[in-house]
Scaffold this motif. Sequence first.
Motif: not given
Length: 216
Positions: A126-137, A139-143, A186-190
């Motif tokens: 559950a904690l790992n899922h929460r950390r992954a969700s936070t990291a995903s959010n 990342s999405n904000s930066k993109l 922005i960290s994306l491959s062209k």
Amino acid sequence: MLFEKLANKSPETLILNTWKSLRTTYNLIPENTCFDGFTQGLRDGIKKGEISEALLDDQWLVHIATDQMNPTYPFIYACLLNEIAQQTLDSGDLNKSWPLIVQASTKAEVAAVHAFYNSEIDIHAALNHRRASTASNASNSKLQPAKDYAVTLMREKRPKHGWLDLKHAAQSIENELGDFIDRERISLSKNLLVNTLKRWHKTDEQFRDLVNEIIA
């Protein structure tokens, strides 16, 4: 509630009840020894001075910082206090034994609650899922700026008779979107922008809805 449990019961009964509770809790904690073996080791450690309240107090911050839901720390502390309470009672010092009995009962309840929840749900998952969700959010904000600009380009460059499909639109804006990514760092491959736009279309509902309105 704890006072009600302790009222009208002898100290011997309370200590015995705490041992029963700890035995039940022990069955929920993965260990290599039986409960009786564990308690005998605890008593030996107390006699040798290897286990004490002072030592466990020093480990409190480590327990809080590393894994607050782990039942092992409050369990060991409850066993220690209950054993000292029994020894104090056996020595005839009833008044000194009472605070130890209360503390042992309290720690035993904490250990039982933590052990139960750890047995019913995977706390670490559950904690790992929460950390992954936070990291995903994060990342999405930066993109998000790249997603917004892609929608803007599709809308501005839309042909008179519309886009043929998403691939057509993605290929047509690829170069300008790549320049934007460079400018904004922005960290994306062209080289993978067309595939990236397709992936966003599948995974990002808001992006998909906006794009569908343009290429429909």
